[in-house]
Design a protein around this motif. Structure first.
Motif, PDB file in Angstrom:
ATOM      1  N   ASP A   1      69.286  47.284  36.262  1.00 37.70           N
ATOM      2  CA  ASP A   1      70.183  47.995  37.182  1.00 37.70           C
ATOM      3  C   ASP A   1      69.646  47.926  38.611  1.00 37.70           C
ATOM      4  N   ARG A   2      68.338  48.121  38.757  1.00 38.39           N
ATOM      5  CA  ARG A   2      67.722  48.028  40.086  1.00 38.39           C
ATOM      6  C   ARG A   2      67.922  46.655  40.707  1.00 38.39           C
ATOM      7  N   LEU A   3      67.907  45.630  39.828  1.00 37.70           N
ATOM      8  CA  LEU A   3      68.067  44.256  40.316  1.00 37.70           C
ATOM      9  C   LEU A   3      69.533  43.897  40.527  1.00 37.70           C
ATOM     10  N   GLY A   4      70.418  44.849  40.251  1.00 38.81           N
ATOM     11  CA  GLY A   4      71.842  44.591  40.447  1.00 38.81           C
ATOM     12  C   GLY A   4      72.528  43.957  39.245  1.00 38.81           C
ATOM     13  N   ALA A   5      71.762  43.749  38.194  1.00 38.04           N
ATOM     14  CA  ALA A   5      72.338  43.114  37.004  1.00 38.04           C
ATOM     15  C   ALA A   5      72.891  44.189  36.075  1.00 38.04           C
ATOM     16  N   THR A   6      73.816  44.949  36.606  1.00 35.94           N
ATOM     17  CA  THR A   6      74.301  46.115  35.865  1.00 35.94           C
ATOM     18  C   THR A   6      75.160  45.727  34.663  1.00 35.94           C
ATOM     19  N   ASP A   7      75.704  44.529  34.689  1.00 35.60           N
ATOM     20  CA  ASP A   7      76.527  44.107  33.544  1.00 35.60           C
ATOM     21  C   ASP A   7      75.729  43.284  32.516  1.00 35.60           C
ATOM     22  N   THR A   8      74.496  43.010  32.833  1.00 34.37           N
ATOM     23  CA  THR A   8      73.670  42.246  31.899  1.00 34.37           C
ATOM     24  C   THR A   8      73.353  43.122  30.691  1.00 34.37           C
ATOM     25  N   LYS A   9      73.615  42.585  29.538  1.00 36.04           N
ATOM     26  CA  LYS A   9      73.443  43.371  28.319  1.00 36.04           C
ATOM     27  C   LYS A   9      72.027  43.244  27.758  1.00 36.04           C
ATOM     28  N   ILE A  10      71.713  44.194  26.882  1.00 30.68           N
ATOM     29  CA  ILE A  10      70.407  44.177  26.205  1.00 30.68           C
ATOM     30  C   ILE A  10      70.634  44.051  24.702  1.00 30.68           C
ATOM     31  N   ILE A  11      70.023  43.023  24.139  1.00 30.25           N
ATOM     32  CA  ILE A  11      70.121  42.794  22.696  1.00 30.25           C
ATOM     33  C   ILE A  11      68.736  42.986  22.096  1.00 30.25           C
ATOM     34  N   VAL A  12      68.664  43.750  21.014  1.00 34.04           N
ATOM     35  CA  VAL A  12      67.368  43.947  20.361  1.00 34.04           C
ATOM     36  C   VAL A  12      67.429  43.377  18.944  1.00 34.04           C
ATOM     37  N   THR A  13      66.276  42.859  18.467  1.00 30.39           N
ATOM     38  CA  THR A  13      66.300  42.063  17.227  1.00 30.39           C
ATOM     39  C   THR A  13      65.005  42.108  16.430  1.00 30.39           C
ATOM     40  N   SER A  14      64.291  43.185  16.440  1.00 31.34           N
ATOM     41  CA  SER A  14      62.974  43.124  15.792  1.00 31.34           C
ATOM     42  C   SER A  14      62.910  43.964  14.526  1.00 31.34           C
ATOM     43  N   ASP A  15      63.024  43.307  13.347  1.00 27.09           N
ATOM     44  CA  ASP A  15      62.852  44.001  12.063  1.00 27.09           C
ATOM     45  C   ASP A  15      63.700  45.263  11.952  1.00 27.09           C
ATOM     46  N   LEU A  16      64.946  45.157  12.338  1.00 26.72           N
ATOM     47  CA  LEU A  16      65.810  46.332  12.314  1.00 26.72           C
ATOM     48  C   LEU A  16      66.361  46.606  10.916  1.00 26.72           C
ATOM     49  N   ASP A  17      66.564  47.850  10.628  1.00 30.51           N
ATOM     50  CA  ASP A  17      67.348  48.261   9.472  1.00 30.51           C
ATOM     51  C   ASP A  17      68.281  49.373   9.939  1.00 30.51           C
ATOM     52  N   GLU A  18      69.005  50.002   9.039  1.00 30.17           N
ATOM     53  CA  GLU A  18      69.989  51.004   9.475  1.00 30.17           C
ATOM     54  C   GLU A  18      69.314  52.198  10.136  1.00 30.17           C
ATOM     55  N   TYR A  19      68.091  52.508   9.710  1.00 26.27           N
ATOM     56  CA  TYR A  19      67.389  53.656  10.299  1.00 26.27           C
ATOM     57  C   TYR A  19      66.960  53.331  11.726  1.00 26.27           C
ATOM     58  N   ALA A  20      66.425  52.129  11.914  1.00 26.51           N
ATOM     59  CA  ALA A  20      66.018  51.726  13.265  1.00 26.51           C
ATOM     60  C   ALA A  20      67.229  51.658  14.196  1.00 26.51           C
ATOM     61  N   ILE A  21      68.323  51.168  13.659  1.00 25.71           N
ATOM     62  CA  ILE A  21      69.552  51.093  14.468  1.00 25.71           C
ATOM     63  C   ILE A  21      69.984  52.503  14.883  1.00 25.71           C
ATOM     64  N   ALA A  22      69.950  53.407  13.919  1.00 29.85           N
ATOM     65  CA  ALA A  22      70.345  54.786  14.228  1.00 29.85           C
ATOM     66  C   ALA A  22      69.411  55.406  15.260  1.00 29.85           C
ATOM     67  N   SER A  23      68.124  55.080  15.145  1.00 22.82           N
ATOM     68  CA  SER A  23      67.158  55.694  16.060  1.00 22.82           C
ATOM     69  C   SER A  23      67.309  55.145  17.474  1.00 22.82           C
ATOM     70  N   LEU A  24      68.013  54.039  17.603  1.00 25.61           N
ATOM     71  CA  LEU A  24      68.233  53.458  18.935  1.00 25.61           C
ATOM     72  C   LEU A  24      69.586  53.863  19.516  1.00 25.61           C
ATOM     73  N   ARG A  25      70.232  54.812  18.865  1.00 26.91           N
ATOM     74  CA  ARG A  25      71.571  55.196  19.314  1.00 26.91           C
ATOM     75  C   ARG A  25      71.539  55.679  20.770  1.00 26.91           C
ATOM     76  N   ALA A  26      70.469  56.373  21.128  1.00 26.68           N
ATOM     77  CA  ALA A  26      70.381  56.922  22.485  1.00 26.68           C
ATOM     78  C   ALA A  26      69.823  55.909  23.484  1.00 26.68           C
ATOM     79  N   ALA A  27      69.429  54.751  22.990  1.00 29.51           N
ATOM     80  CA  ALA A  27      68.851  53.758  23.895  1.00 29.51           C
ATOM     81  C   ALA A  27      69.947  52.905  24.509  1.00 29.51           C
ATOM     82  N   PRO A  28      69.693  52.368  25.700  1.00 30.62           N
ATOM     83  CA  PRO A  28      70.694  51.525  26.370  1.00 30.62           C
ATOM     84  C   PRO A  28      70.700  50.119  25.761  1.00 30.62           C
ATOM     85  N   VAL A  29      71.144  50.047  24.510  1.00 34.51           N
ATOM     86  CA  VAL A  29      71.171  48.784  23.780  1.00 34.51           C
ATOM     87  C   VAL A  29      72.635  48.404  23.591  1.00 34.51           C
ATOM     88  N   ASP A  30      72.939  47.114  23.765  1.00 35.36           N
ATOM     89  CA  ASP A  30      74.342  46.694  23.664  1.00 35.36           C
ATOM     90  C   ASP A  30      74.669  45.992  22.361  1.00 35.36           C
TER      91      ASP A  30
END
Lengths: 442, 442
Positions: free
Chosen positions: A279-308
């Motif tokens: 956001d500071r760099l102006g890339a406000t539309d750039t999305k964030i993808i996360v991919t590290s050993d996720l399961d449904e619990y990890a996904i749920a725990s990231l609900r509050a994170a700015p993950v797209d």
């Protein structure tokens, strides 16, 4: 040319070999005893859901239909069975003429199921039905296990898209079926090209750490990727230092950068930092993808994170702790004689040991409460109560050997979303619990 | 005719589609950047064994060789990639000419491995090697997981034969690979006909509960089976009452009855009772086969029971709690330029998050103690110490694109038995523990 001539590591000449040896010896013995033609009803069901799971997801039905259609004992298969002495000549003759000519009913693919739900019913002669046991179970047990995990992950992800990327963690063809099951369960896309080819599932992907390491520094790698794949690409930013990589990524691609991917570390923390930095760099539309050993619990725990978006691999294709459903294929009724008009007799194993089941051909319906929410899975073998006639779940899939219910995968996917939405809200709780609705036997 | 024309539910036109989308986009970007031809070394290894496991088992190598040989982008595949816009025309041209022309080294199939063991090494241009990542990992991760479970079960079973019967619990083609991996791990036979066809594994089987239920009583069923399959057959005795069934079985087949199978209940107790009953009936040579939800622990607990063989399904094909190995395919070195003589530079991911690894092309050797028992897995990237030169593990599998190390499955199976026997005795303890020998980096 037979498939075997192609030299693929996956070769088998037909789906008829996805069969346990004992199906054929039973056929031989029944042919000799004159019982092979007795009209029979086999049902597929599970005695229990995997521990703690609230519902199951029927998946694989479409693959079962393809398989039954192609279940043929051709010369290659018969030659193998003869050479190995699996069955006698009379049986081989019978197999050579084999075409499934019976009926198959089942829960529509994508539906949810519960303990005892007759998710599939196969009717015909004992001989023609018994042969299908192994392959039907293989498909439903595998695909339903993956779809159930996918459905939980989709619930946890809410509106954020899920990418299936588990091909490398499972058998190369199981991966294709897994991508299909994941799509049914609610995933949006897959990394697996074969599943794109075979089932039309959208495929995605951009780059791995190897691509960064190939180049003389991250800047070269990012530039190479953006030059070729465009600014809308996803750059992998955790090969060296994430903050420096994000800075470089936006420098190279500009604020039009499509997305960055984070594949290691404390995803919650890093996602927040990267979002702020983007956001500071102006890339406000750039999305964030996360991919590290996720399961449904990890996904749920990231609900509050700015993950797209989430990419899920291992835990998806291995059913998130439950890599197989425990469906069985049981003879529940058969005729008293080979006479096609002989009445059906309910049958069931009776010995101790927890493997008993209910005999007789069964109907199943889902009873709703006054708000239209599922209240019980009702199963019976007598007449269907009037108020449940319209709530019956099984539909005809094969009629006299002809497939009558082929459907696009998107229809199945939508059906699953609707079926899950029709369950009590606690169905989507990830915590362990009982099946979200009880099974009632009438 | 392409495979796709056969209408099988498993169709893909070549092994080249068992590939993640991003392998192709990386290729496209590297081709454009001029880095695709940099000589590269990829290694397959795992950072850790599944929790509590003492050793891993390399399986799938033979299938990898078949797959690499058949990794071709034919018209069907290229048409799909073009239509979907996966890569550009230049890349499609490159793919059309693709043949892997590099070298592959690896631990011989059946060997044991430990954290960090470079179980496979793929060398060639970045472009030709990166494409193989997904399918190599699919095969090794799946097959090694099953083989490791099989090996533990074989240890627990001692001299008693194990029958693989898990086809119905896993994807229909994963089942074929699982039967192969189980055989490598020490299983004797399989129920899966496709694996008999494809790999020559001995197949076995006689009857299920459905066969008993089809008939008008157990006596009719047993007579039908014995009439057709002979007195040496295996009768399933737990459909109704085990004691009565055993009595009937010997009455029908005589004391020459091959075996009885028990598939439910308290196997330890029932096996003892059935043995006594069989002996009293003079059927002293009739064997007892047990088959109910077994894993390595259940097998071990039946060591004192009069059991002659074990049939294992679910827990075998799902890796007994660990359905996938966690092998990764990492770029560990690459040339400074596309010049074929350019020196190799070790590379490795460096960011935090536990996914770092050691760069550089590695050798590996197993150091033995004075009794000839394995003492350490020694791994290094410099010169091989003189005393370890003869103990090196990797062998060449593919040379300049040609497979040079194809071998019969029995050789692989024997190798595994020997490799396991060369480990400290505690390797075969089923209890959780650390890897039985440490990995030392030199």
């Amino acid at each position: 040319m037979g498939v075997a001539d192609l030299g693929l590591p996956v070769d088998v000449p037909s789906t008829a070999l996805f069969t346990d040896h004992y199906e054929l010896t039973m056929l031989q013995a029944a042919l000799k005893a004159g019982t092979a033609e007795r009209r029979s009803v086999f049902e597929v069901f599970t005695r229990r859901l995997p521990e703690g799971r609230r519902y199951g997801v029927v998946a694989g039905t479409g693959r079962v239909l393809d398989t039954v259609e192609n279940f043929r004992f051709d010369a290659g298969v018969l030659g193998f069975l003869r050479e190995r002495g699996v069955v006698d000549e009379e049986t081989l003759q019978w197999l050579a003429a084999y075409r499934f000519g019976g009926d198959v009913w089942g829960y529509p693919e994508g539906e949810v199921y519960f303990p005892g739900s007759p998710v599939m019913r196969v009717e015909g002669s004992f001989a023609e039905c018994v042969l299908l046991e192994t392959v039907i179970l293989s498909i439903l047990n595998h695909d339903s296990a993956v779809a159930a995990a996918a459905s939980r992950m989709a619930s946890a992800a809410g509106d954020r898209p899920l990418i299936e990327m588990g091909a490398r963690r499972t058998h190369e063809l199981a991966a294709v079926a897994a991508a299909r099951a994941a799509y049914i369960g609610g995933f949006a896309t897959t990394s697996d090209l074969a599943s794109g080819f075979r089932y039309g599932i959208p495929t995605v992907g951009t780059s791995a750490h190897a691509f960064t390491l190939l180049h003389d520094g991250e800047r070269d790698a990012f530039r190479a990727q953006v030059d070729s794949l465009g600014r809308g690409t996803t750059l992998l930013v955790d090969t060296y230092d994430v903050t420096e990589a994000v800075r470089l990524a936006v420098e190279v691609a500009g604020p039009e950068l499509g997305a960055v991917r984070i594949d290691s570390g404390d995803l919650l923390l890093i996602a927040h930092r990267v979002r702020q930095q983007l956001d500071r760099l102006g890339a406000t539309d750039t999305k964030i993808i996360v991919t590290s050993d996720l399961d449904e619990y990890a996904i749920a725990s990231l609900r509050a994170a700015p993950v797209d978006a989430y990419g899920v691999g291992t835990q998806l294709v291995t059913g998130s702790g439950h890599p197989t459903a425990s469906m069985v294929y049981k003879l529940v009724a058969r005729a008293e004689s080979a006479d096609p008009k002989a009445p059906l007799v309910p049958v069931a194993k009776r010995s101790s040991g927890g493997k008993t089941s209910m005999g007789g051909r069964k109907w199943a319906a889902r009873r709703l409460d006054e708000h239209g929410v599922a209240e019980a899975e009702v199963i019976g073998s007598g007449p269907v109560p009037q108020e449940l006639v319209d709530r019956q779940l099984p539909v005809q899939l094969i009629k006299g050997g002809q497939v009558v219910a082929r459907e696009p995968l998107d229809v199945v996917r939508d059906r699953h979303a609707a079926a899950r939405a029709g369950l009590p809200l606690s169905a989507t709780q990830l915590s362990r619990g009982e099946p979200v609705i009880p099974t009632e036997y009438v």
